[in-house]
Design a protein around this motif. Structure first.
Motif, mmCIF file in Angstrom:
data_model
loop_
_atom_site.group_PDB
_atom_site.id
_atom_site.type_symbol
_atom_site.label_atom_id
_atom_site.label_comp_id
_atom_site.label_asym_id
_atom_site.label_seq_id
_atom_site.Cartn_x
_atom_site.Cartn_y
_atom_site.Cartn_z
ATOM 1 N N ALA A 72 0.848 -1.185 0.000
ATOM 2 C CA ALA A 72 0.000 0.000 0.000
ATOM 3 C C ALA A 72 0.887 1.241 0.000
ATOM 4 C CB ALA A 72 -0.904 0.003 1.222
ATOM 5 N N THR A 73 0.315 2.351 -0.406
ATOM 6 C CA THR A 73 1.039 3.620 -0.357
ATOM 7 C C THR A 73 1.193 4.069 1.083
ATOM 8 O OG1 THR A 73 0.299 4.339 -2.539
ATOM 9 C CG2 THR A 73 0.931 6.063 -1.002
ATOM 10 N N ASN A 74 2.372 4.541 1.422
ATOM 11 C CA ASN A 74 2.634 5.095 2.751
ATOM 12 C C ASN A 74 2.073 6.508 2.811
ATOM 13 O OD1 ASN A 74 3.577 5.987 5.188
ATOM 14 N ND2 ASN A 74 5.747 5.873 4.652
ATOM 15 N N LEU A 75 0.907 6.649 3.454
ATOM 16 C CA LEU A 75 0.268 7.966 3.517
ATOM 17 C C LEU A 75 1.129 8.980 4.237
ATOM 18 C CD1 LEU A 75 -3.466 7.071 4.250
ATOM 19 C CD2 LEU A 75 -2.495 7.979 2.139
ATOM 20 N N GLY A 76 1.895 8.519 5.205
ATOM 21 C CA GLY A 76 2.735 9.430 5.961
ATOM 22 C C GLY A 76 3.810 10.081 5.118
ATOM 23 N N ALA A 77 4.129 9.477 3.975
ATOM 24 C CA ALA A 77 5.161 10.024 3.097
ATOM 25 C C ALA A 77 4.597 10.980 2.048
ATOM 26 C CB ALA A 77 5.908 8.891 2.411
ATOM 27 N N LEU A 78 3.265 11.105 1.994
ATOM 28 C CA LEU A 78 2.636 11.967 0.989
ATOM 29 C C LEU A 78 2.510 13.397 1.495
ATOM 30 C CD1 LEU A 78 -0.372 9.857 -0.378
ATOM 31 C CD2 LEU A 78 1.852 10.225 -1.453
ATOM 32 N N ALA A 79 2.754 14.340 0.621
ATOM 33 C CA ALA A 79 2.433 15.729 0.933
ATOM 34 C C ALA A 79 0.917 15.881 0.918
ATOM 35 C CB ALA A 79 3.069 16.661 -0.093
ATOM 36 N N PRO A 80 0.340 16.684 1.823
ATOM 37 C CA PRO A 80 -1.123 16.808 1.898
ATOM 38 C C PRO A 80 -1.779 17.142 0.560
ATOM 39 C CG PRO A 80 -0.111 17.875 3.788
ATOM 40 C CD PRO A 80 1.016 17.484 2.874
ATOM 41 N N GLN A 81 -1.118 17.984 -0.239
ATOM 42 C CA GLN A 81 -1.726 18.382 -1.508
ATOM 43 C C GLN A 81 -1.758 17.247 -2.527
ATOM 44 O OE1 GLN A 81 1.073 19.642 -0.208
ATOM 45 N NE2 GLN A 81 2.693 19.884 -1.762
ATOM 46 N N ASP A 82 -0.981 16.194 -2.272
ATOM 47 C CA ASP A 82 -0.943 15.058 -3.198
ATOM 48 C C ASP A 82 -1.991 13.993 -2.873
ATOM 49 O OD1 ASP A 82 1.176 16.197 -4.556
ATOM 50 O OD2 ASP A 82 2.689 15.143 -3.363
ATOM 51 N N LEU A 83 -2.578 14.053 -1.679
ATOM 52 C CA LEU A 83 -3.489 13.001 -1.244
ATOM 53 C C LEU A 83 -4.683 12.802 -2.172
ATOM 54 C CD1 LEU A 83 -4.379 10.859 0.787
ATOM 55 C CD2 LEU A 83 -5.364 12.693 2.185
ATOM 56 N N PRO A 84 -5.367 13.855 -2.641
ATOM 57 C CA PRO A 84 -6.540 13.623 -3.503
ATOM 58 C C PRO A 84 -6.245 12.745 -4.714
ATOM 59 C CG PRO A 84 -6.512 15.900 -2.780
ATOM 60 C CD PRO A 84 -5.197 15.299 -2.342
ATOM 61 N N ALA A 85 -5.077 12.875 -5.290
ATOM 62 C CA ALA A 85 -4.733 12.087 -6.474
ATOM 63 C C ALA A 85 -4.554 10.611 -6.144
ATOM 64 C CB ALA A 85 -3.465 12.632 -7.122
ATOM 65 N N TYR A 86 -4.374 10.286 -4.880
ATOM 66 C CA TYR A 86 -4.264 8.893 -4.464
ATOM 67 C C TYR A 86 -5.613 8.318 -4.040
ATOM 68 C CZ TYR A 86 0.806 8.893 -4.709
ATOM 69 O OH TYR A 86 2.097 8.940 -5.168
ATOM 70 N N LEU A 87 -6.608 9.180 -3.876
ATOM 71 C CA LEU A 87 -7.919 8.729 -3.447
ATOM 72 C C LEU A 87 -8.858 8.447 -4.614
ATOM 73 C CD1 LEU A 87 -8.552 11.072 -0.383
ATOM 74 C CD2 LEU A 87 -7.921 8.647 -0.354
ATOM 75 N N GLU A 131 -7.696 1.260 -10.750
ATOM 76 C CA GLU A 131 -6.649 2.289 -10.730
ATOM 77 C C GLU A 131 -6.375 2.794 -9.313
ATOM 78 O OE1 GLU A 131 -5.084 2.751 -13.477
ATOM 79 O OE2 GLU A 131 -6.508 1.577 -14.673
ATOM 80 N N ASP A 132 -6.669 1.976 -8.313
ATOM 81 C CA ASP A 132 -6.455 2.373 -6.917
ATOM 82 C C ASP A 132 -4.961 2.581 -6.674
ATOM 83 O OD1 ASP A 132 -6.367 2.616 -4.113
ATOM 84 O OD2 ASP A 132 -8.059 1.246 -3.856
ATOM 85 N N ARG A 133 -4.574 3.805 -6.309
ATOM 86 C CA ARG A 133 -3.172 4.114 -6.031
ATOM 87 C C ARG A 133 -2.852 4.012 -4.541
ATOM 88 N NH1 ARG A 133 -1.441 9.716 -8.474
ATOM 89 N NH2 ARG A 133 0.636 8.867 -8.007
ATOM 90 N N LEU A 134 -3.869 3.856 -3.729
ATOM 91 C CA LEU A 134 -3.661 3.776 -2.286
ATOM 92 C C LEU A 134 -3.475 2.325 -1.848
ATOM 93 C CD1 LEU A 134 -3.541 5.714 0.129
ATOM 94 C CD2 LEU A 134 -5.965 5.255 0.500
ATOM 95 N N LEU A 135 -4.431 1.480 -2.220
ATOM 96 C CA LEU A 135 -4.354 0.046 -1.970
ATOM 97 C C LEU A 135 -4.462 -0.643 -3.332
ATOM 98 C CD1 LEU A 135 -6.736 -0.245 1.118
ATOM 99 C CD2 LEU A 135 -4.262 -0.619 1.113
ATOM 100 N N PRO A 136 -3.398 -1.247 -3.822
ATOM 101 C CA PRO A 136 -3.401 -1.746 -5.210
ATOM 102 C C PRO A 136 -4.418 -2.856 -5.430
ATOM 103 C CG PRO A 136 -1.497 -2.577 -4.014
ATOM 104 C CD PRO A 136 -2.134 -1.544 -3.131
ATOM 105 N N ALA A 137 -5.050 -2.814 -6.595
ATOM 106 C CA ALA A 137 -6.047 -3.825 -6.947
ATOM 107 C C ALA A 137 -5.435 -5.212 -7.074
ATOM 108 C CB ALA A 137 -6.744 -3.434 -8.245
ATOM 109 N N SER A 138 -4.116 -5.298 -7.138
ATOM 110 C CA SER A 138 -3.477 -6.616 -7.163
ATOM 111 C C SER A 138 -3.697 -7.375 -5.857
ATOM 112 C CB SER A 138 -1.971 -6.467 -7.425
ATOM 113 O OG SER A 138 -1.354 -5.672 -6.421
#
Length: 262
Positions: free
Chosen positions: A133-148, A214-221
């Motif tokens: 999964a993507t490490n949310l703690g490593a994301l800048a706040p402004q980047d979060l929407p693109a992962y949701l 296309e889930d970038r937060l939790l991969p569909a794999s």
């Protein structure tokens, strides 16, 4: 058009627990993810056939503080107690999204007899190193929407845009409050349980796994891992959708409803 909910309130072990309810029919208990920022409006897509009970977890959303929460087991006990308080006339379906999918897995794993069918939407919890999964703690706040959301404009609906200072302040306060509870919830093992497959293996209820391709937060794999571990499961992969699959592709809820009604 705003979605109209009925508000139900219960005292569960001393914690004020709020449910936003909509619709009529067989009940669905819905467990939200690690935040309530997207709200519960998606439930209108199921309300024509079901009574959807959208509970805010202790320490999240509309519910009261929960300083006692020290791990997912506390949430499982909370929801078992809530079921007792609800005293429903028939077994509800259980539906969980993201962290709520992990929560639903543990809940159904220990109390499968309390539920009819189970729906897991982009569930967290497996922590499989081959499908990280993507490490949310490593994301800048402004980047979060693109992962949701695959279509970032869908996620941006729920974030402050600078035009409403009061909304931005409330948004920050809510996320900080939920984040504090989340930190305690994740303290034992992070976003999951090392033995989650054992819980999945106990869920002999008919189950449905739903995932945006296309889930970038939790991969569909990860989706086949859940399906393979569940004794009786189907999979719906949704094209051109990210983590917020129900908001991006509302038609998915018709498929979920068909599964639950079948």
């Amino acid at each position: 058009m705003a979605v109209s909910f009925e508000t139900l309130e219960y005292d569960v072990g001393g914690t004020r627990t709020v449910i936003k309810a909509i619709g009529k029919g067989k009940p669905i208990l819905f467990l939200h993810g690690a935040s309530t920022l997207e709200g519960f409006d998606f439930a209108a897509g199921l309300a024509d056939r079901f009574r959807v009970l959208c509970a805010s977890h202790p320490g999240f959303g509309f519910s009261g503080a929960a300083p006692h929460v020290a791990g997912m087991s506390d949430m499982v006990v909370h929801y078992l107690d809530l079921l007792d308080a609800l005293d429903l006339e028939e077994k509800p379906h259980l539906m969980g999204f993201s962290m709520g999918g992990w929560m639903a897995t543990e809940l159904a794993g220990v109390a499968r007899e309390r539920f009819d069918k189970v729906v897991l939407v982009a569930p967290a919890g497996l922590n499989d190193p081959a499908h990280p999964a993507t490490n949310l703690g490593a994301l800048a706040p402004q980047d979060l929407p693109a992962y949701l959301a695959h279509d970032v404009s869908v996620a941006l609906r729920y974030f402050p845009d600078g035009s409403d200072a009061a909304f931005a302040e409330a948004f920050g306060t809510d996320r900080a409050r939920e984040g504090e509870t989340l930190g305690r919830l994740l303290a034992p093992f992070g976003m999951g349980h090392p033995n989650l497959r054992r819980f999945l293996g106990r869920i002999n209820n008919p189950a449905l796994v739903v995932w945006g391709e296309e889930d970038r937060l939790l991969p569909a794999s990860q989706a086949p891992l859940f399906v393979d571990a569940l004794p009786d499961a189907r999979l719906i992969l949704v094209e051109d959708a990210g983590h917020f699959v129900m908001q991006e592709k509302p038609g998915t809820l018709t498929q979920v409803g068909d599964f639950l009604a079948g």
